[in-house]
Scaffold this motif. Structure first.
Motif, PDB file in Angstrom:
ATOM      1  N   GLY A  87     -29.834  25.438  29.604  1.00 30.98           N
ATOM      2  CA  GLY A  87     -30.564  25.789  28.401  1.00 30.98           C
ATOM      3  C   GLY A  87     -30.490  24.761  27.294  1.00 30.98           C
ATOM      4  N   GLU A  88     -29.656  23.724  27.431  1.00 29.35           N
ATOM      5  CA  GLU A  88     -29.542  22.696  26.394  1.00 29.35           C
ATOM      6  C   GLU A  88     -30.689  21.688  26.499  1.00 29.35           C
ATOM      7  OE1 GLU A  88     -25.802  20.725  26.026  1.00 29.35           O
ATOM      8  OE2 GLU A  88     -24.634  22.555  26.350  1.00 29.35           O
ATOM      9  N   ASP A  89     -31.202  21.280  25.349  1.00 27.17           N
ATOM     10  CA  ASP A  89     -32.236  20.249  25.292  1.00 27.17           C
ATOM     11  C   ASP A  89     -31.575  18.879  25.296  1.00 27.17           C
ATOM     12  OD1 ASP A  89     -34.342  22.088  25.169  1.00 27.17           O
ATOM     13  OD2 ASP A  89     -34.188  22.260  22.997  1.00 27.17           O
ATOM     14  N   VAL A  90     -31.965  18.028  26.264  1.00 21.18           N
ATOM     15  CA  VAL A  90     -31.298  16.744  26.447  1.00 21.18           C
ATOM     16  C   VAL A  90     -32.335  15.639  26.679  1.00 21.18           C
ATOM     17  CG1 VAL A  90     -29.179  17.729  27.376  1.00 21.18           C
ATOM     18  CG2 VAL A  90     -31.063  17.160  28.934  1.00 21.18           C
ATOM     19  N   TRP A  91     -31.856  14.395  26.500  1.00 18.79           N
ATOM     20  CA  TRP A  91     -32.655  13.224  26.854  1.00 18.79           C
ATOM     21  C   TRP A  91     -31.786  12.277  27.656  1.00 18.79           C
ATOM     22  CZ3 TRP A  91     -33.784   9.932  21.816  1.00 18.79           C
ATOM     23  CH2 TRP A  91     -32.593   9.653  21.159  1.00 18.79           C
ATOM     24  N   GLY A  92     -32.433  11.336  28.367  1.00 20.63           N
ATOM     25  CA  GLY A  92     -31.652  10.410  29.169  1.00 20.63           C
ATOM     26  C   GLY A  92     -32.531   9.406  29.890  1.00 20.63           C
ATOM     27  N   VAL A  93     -31.880   8.452  30.557  1.00 22.36           N
ATOM     28  CA  VAL A  93     -32.550   7.398  31.318  1.00 22.36           C
ATOM     29  C   VAL A  93     -31.882   7.330  32.689  1.00 22.36           C
ATOM     30  CG1 VAL A  93     -33.130   4.941  31.418  1.00 22.36           C
ATOM     31  CG2 VAL A  93     -33.020   6.103  29.200  1.00 22.36           C
ATOM     32  N   LEU A  94     -32.685   7.227  33.742  1.00 21.53           N
ATOM     33  CA  LEU A  94     -32.140   7.134  35.086  1.00 21.53           C
ATOM     34  C   LEU A  94     -31.384   5.820  35.274  1.00 21.53           C
ATOM     35  CD1 LEU A  94     -35.065   8.502  37.294  1.00 21.53           C
ATOM     36  CD2 LEU A  94     -33.079   9.727  36.397  1.00 21.53           C
ATOM     37  N   VAL A 113     -26.944  12.129  30.288  1.00 22.13           N
ATOM     38  CA  VAL A 113     -27.759  12.914  29.363  1.00 22.13           C
ATOM     39  C   VAL A 113     -26.969  13.169  28.089  1.00 22.13           C
ATOM     40  CG1 VAL A 113     -28.986  14.019  31.264  1.00 22.13           C
ATOM     41  CG2 VAL A 113     -27.036  15.194  30.225  1.00 22.13           C
ATOM     42  N   ALA A 114     -27.703  13.380  27.002  1.00 21.78           N
ATOM     43  CA  ALA A 114     -27.102  13.687  25.701  1.00 21.78           C
ATOM     44  C   ALA A 114     -28.062  14.605  24.963  1.00 21.78           C
ATOM     45  CB  ALA A 114     -26.867  12.406  24.905  1.00 21.78           C
ATOM     46  N   PRO A 115     -27.568  15.322  23.953  1.00 21.47           N
ATOM     47  CA  PRO A 115     -28.452  16.224  23.210  1.00 21.47           C
ATOM     48  C   PRO A 115     -29.585  15.468  22.522  1.00 21.47           C
ATOM     49  CG  PRO A 115     -26.144  16.739  22.769  1.00 21.47           C
ATOM     50  CD  PRO A 115     -26.160  15.442  23.518  1.00 21.47           C
ATOM     51  N   SER A 265     -31.114  -5.936  31.344  1.00 19.52           N
ATOM     52  CA  SER A 265     -31.897  -4.743  31.674  1.00 19.52           C
ATOM     53  C   SER A 265     -31.064  -3.534  31.295  1.00 19.52           C
ATOM     54  CB  SER A 265     -32.224  -4.721  33.167  1.00 19.52           C
ATOM     55  OG  SER A 265     -32.900  -3.546  33.520  1.00 19.52           O
ATOM     56  N   GLY A 266     -31.623  -2.672  30.467  1.00 17.09           N
ATOM     57  CA  GLY A 266     -30.853  -1.550  29.939  1.00 17.09           C
ATOM     58  C   GLY A 266     -30.425  -0.562  31.012  1.00 17.09           C
ATOM     59  N   ASP A 267     -29.269   0.046  30.816  1.00 18.33           N
ATOM     60  CA  ASP A 267     -28.743   1.058  31.725  1.00 18.33           C
ATOM     61  C   ASP A 267     -27.886   2.025  30.901  1.00 18.33           C
ATOM     62  OD1 ASP A 267     -28.337   2.301  34.174  1.00 18.33           O
ATOM     63  OD2 ASP A 267     -26.570   1.098  34.656  1.00 18.33           O
ATOM     64  N   PRO A 268     -28.525   2.733  29.941  1.00 17.03           N
ATOM     65  CA  PRO A 268     -27.749   3.474  28.941  1.00 17.03           C
ATOM     66  C   PRO A 268     -27.077   4.734  29.471  1.00 17.03           C
ATOM     67  CG  PRO A 268     -30.079   3.904  28.655  1.00 17.03           C
ATOM     68  CD  PRO A 268     -29.970   2.827  29.704  1.00 17.03           C
ATOM     69  N   ARG A 269     -25.881   4.960  28.957  1.00 16.43           N
ATOM     70  CA  ARG A 269     -25.158   6.202  29.228  1.00 16.43           C
ATOM     71  C   ARG A 269     -25.011   6.998  27.932  1.00 16.43           C
ATOM     72  NH1 ARG A 269     -22.741   6.447  34.261  1.00 16.43           N
ATOM     73  NH2 ARG A 269     -23.007   4.542  35.493  1.00 16.43           N
ATOM     74  N   ARG A 270     -24.245   8.074  27.997  1.00 18.91           N
ATOM     75  CA  ARG A 270     -24.241   9.036  26.892  1.00 18.91           C
ATOM     76  C   ARG A 270     -23.822   8.402  25.566  1.00 18.91           C
ATOM     77  NH1 ARG A 270     -22.940  15.370  26.562  1.00 18.91           N
ATOM     78  NH2 ARG A 270     -22.953  15.516  24.301  1.00 18.91           N
ATOM     79  N   GLU A 271     -22.843   7.524  25.566  1.00 18.47           N
ATOM     80  CA  GLU A 271     -22.371   6.955  24.309  1.00 18.47           C
ATOM     81  C   GLU A 271     -23.495   6.253  23.559  1.00 18.47           C
ATOM     82  OE1 GLU A 271     -19.004   3.789  22.633  1.00 18.47           O
ATOM     83  OE2 GLU A 271     -19.208   4.156  24.778  1.00 18.47           O
ATOM     84  N   LEU A 272     -24.295   5.469  24.283  1.00 22.30           N
ATOM     85  CA  LEU A 272     -25.398   4.760  23.647  1.00 22.30           C
ATOM     86  C   LEU A 272     -26.483   5.729  23.186  1.00 22.30           C
ATOM     87  CD1 LEU A 272     -26.513   2.011  22.825  1.00 22.30           C
ATOM     88  CD2 LEU A 272     -27.519   1.804  25.105  1.00 22.30           C
ATOM     89  N   LEU A 273     -26.736   6.776  23.966  1.00 20.86           N
ATOM     90  CA  LEU A 273     -27.709   7.792  23.560  1.00 20.86           C
ATOM     91  C   LEU A 273     -27.265   8.475  22.270  1.00 20.86           C
ATOM     92  CD1 LEU A 273     -28.421   9.443  27.026  1.00 20.86           C
ATOM     93  CD2 LEU A 273     -29.756   7.678  25.881  1.00 20.86           C
ATOM     94  N   ASP A 274     -25.978   8.741  22.166  1.00 21.59           N
ATOM     95  CA  ASP A 274     -25.452   9.385  20.947  1.00 21.59           C
ATOM     96  C   ASP A 274     -25.569   8.447  19.744  1.00 21.59           C
ATOM     97  OD1 ASP A 274     -24.824  11.744  22.243  1.00 21.59           O
ATOM     98  OD2 ASP A 274     -22.736  11.185  22.623  1.00 21.59           O
TER      99      ASP A 274
END
Length: 318
Positions: A87-94, A113-115, A265-274
């Protein structure tokens, strides 16, 4: 077996090879979440992959999926997932090398993924995602852009360049954007101090810069000559027709000279998304949506980006 709609292509070629078919809804494995995708976007690297210009990397196994970024809602959790819930709304990159977000569902590692930033819907959020994380990594981590420096953004109206312009101002730089004449006012509205038409302004017409941020590719030696002593150039795209020459040039620049060129080439994880979410939350950067299209028009979105002149992102509403 539950099925979903998703975009694919069965051969390399122009945008029209993309079609919407059906595939099984993925089952989240250990450590993964299943996301019901609300929106995805079209990114430059996907155009090269679809056209077959990267076939040495992407291979000849078909069908191939489409889309690298997403914003949506967690539908289910795989075994062992902690810290997020259904139920949480999240965004992210594969992860690098994987595609498949132009689909109704995607399974992805929970650490990717991150909120979604408060106040944004899925369409607004995904317009910031891949471009924002790429520009943030390139300007802050690779180029170490500092206040008072002169920054040139090549491709300033695109999905990455439009975020680089905004972040350049956040970091206190004097920002010059290279863009088409029809997108000049858009780039000025993002905060650029100066906008030049790339059709009539060549590298020889420009001054010196501390950082060149290149989202176009090609002509790297010409733009590298614009760097002041100690300057840095960050390239996030290649001209696919000259990719071997560009790769060789980048390698040489690492070994020789003080004006260094860096490609990543970007490969972002949660810390960068936050970190990106904080910049969105305090108003430092804003969404950059050019056009929103349904999943059935993924090929049209690819064509629009390939033809150029876009202002921000081509977004696919799932």
């Amino acid at each position: 077996m539950a099925m979903m709609r998703a975009a694919f292509y069965d051969s390399y070629g122009p945008p029209e090879v993309i079609y919407v078919g059906r595939a099984p809804v993925p089952t989240p494995r250990k450590g993964q979440v299943l996301v019901r995708v609300g929106a995805a976007s079209v990114n430059g690297g996907e155009l090269f992959a679809r056209a077959g210009r990267l076939r040495l990397l992407t291979g000849r196994r078909f069908p191939k999926a489409v889309g690298i970024d997403f914003a949506g809602r967690i539908e289910a959790l795989g075994p062992g997932v902690r810290g997020v819930g259904a139920g949480e709304d999240v965004w992210g990159v594969l992860p690098r090398g994987r595609m498949g977000t132009a689909a109704e569902f995607v399974a992805v590692d929970a650490g990717r993924v991150a909120p979604i930033p408060a106040g944004l819907d899925a369409i607004e959020a995904v317009s910031l995602l891949a471009g924002g994380t790429t520009a943030l990594t390139g300007l802050r981590d690779k180029a170490a852009l500092r206040g008072g420096e002169r920054l040139l953004v090549r491709g300033a109206a695109g999905g990455v360049g439009s975020l680089a312009v905004q972040l350049g101002k956040v970091f206190g730089a004097h920002v010059t954007g290279l863009a088409s004449a029809r997108t000049g006012d858009f780039v000025r509205g993002l905060g650029a101090d100066e906008v030049l038409d790339y059709a009539v302004t060549g590298p020889g017409d420009l001054g010196r810069f501390d950082v060149v941020f290149d989202t176009v590719g090609g002509r790297l030696p010409e733009f590298r000559r614009l760097l002041a002593p100690g300057g840095r150039m960050v390239a996030v795209a290649f001209d696919a027709s000259r990719i071997l020459r560009d790769v060789g040039y980048l390698f040489a620049s690492v070994v020789h000279g003080s004006r260094r060129v860096r490609f990543f080439s970007g490969d972002p994880r949660r810390e960068l998304l936050d970190e990106l979410a904080v910049l969105v939350g305090d108003g430092s950067i804003r969404p950059v949506v050019d056009t929103v299209r349904p999943l059935s028009e993924v090929a049209v979105a690819h064509r629009a980006l390939e033809d150029g002149g876009v202002r921000g992102k081509q977004v696919i509403a799932i």
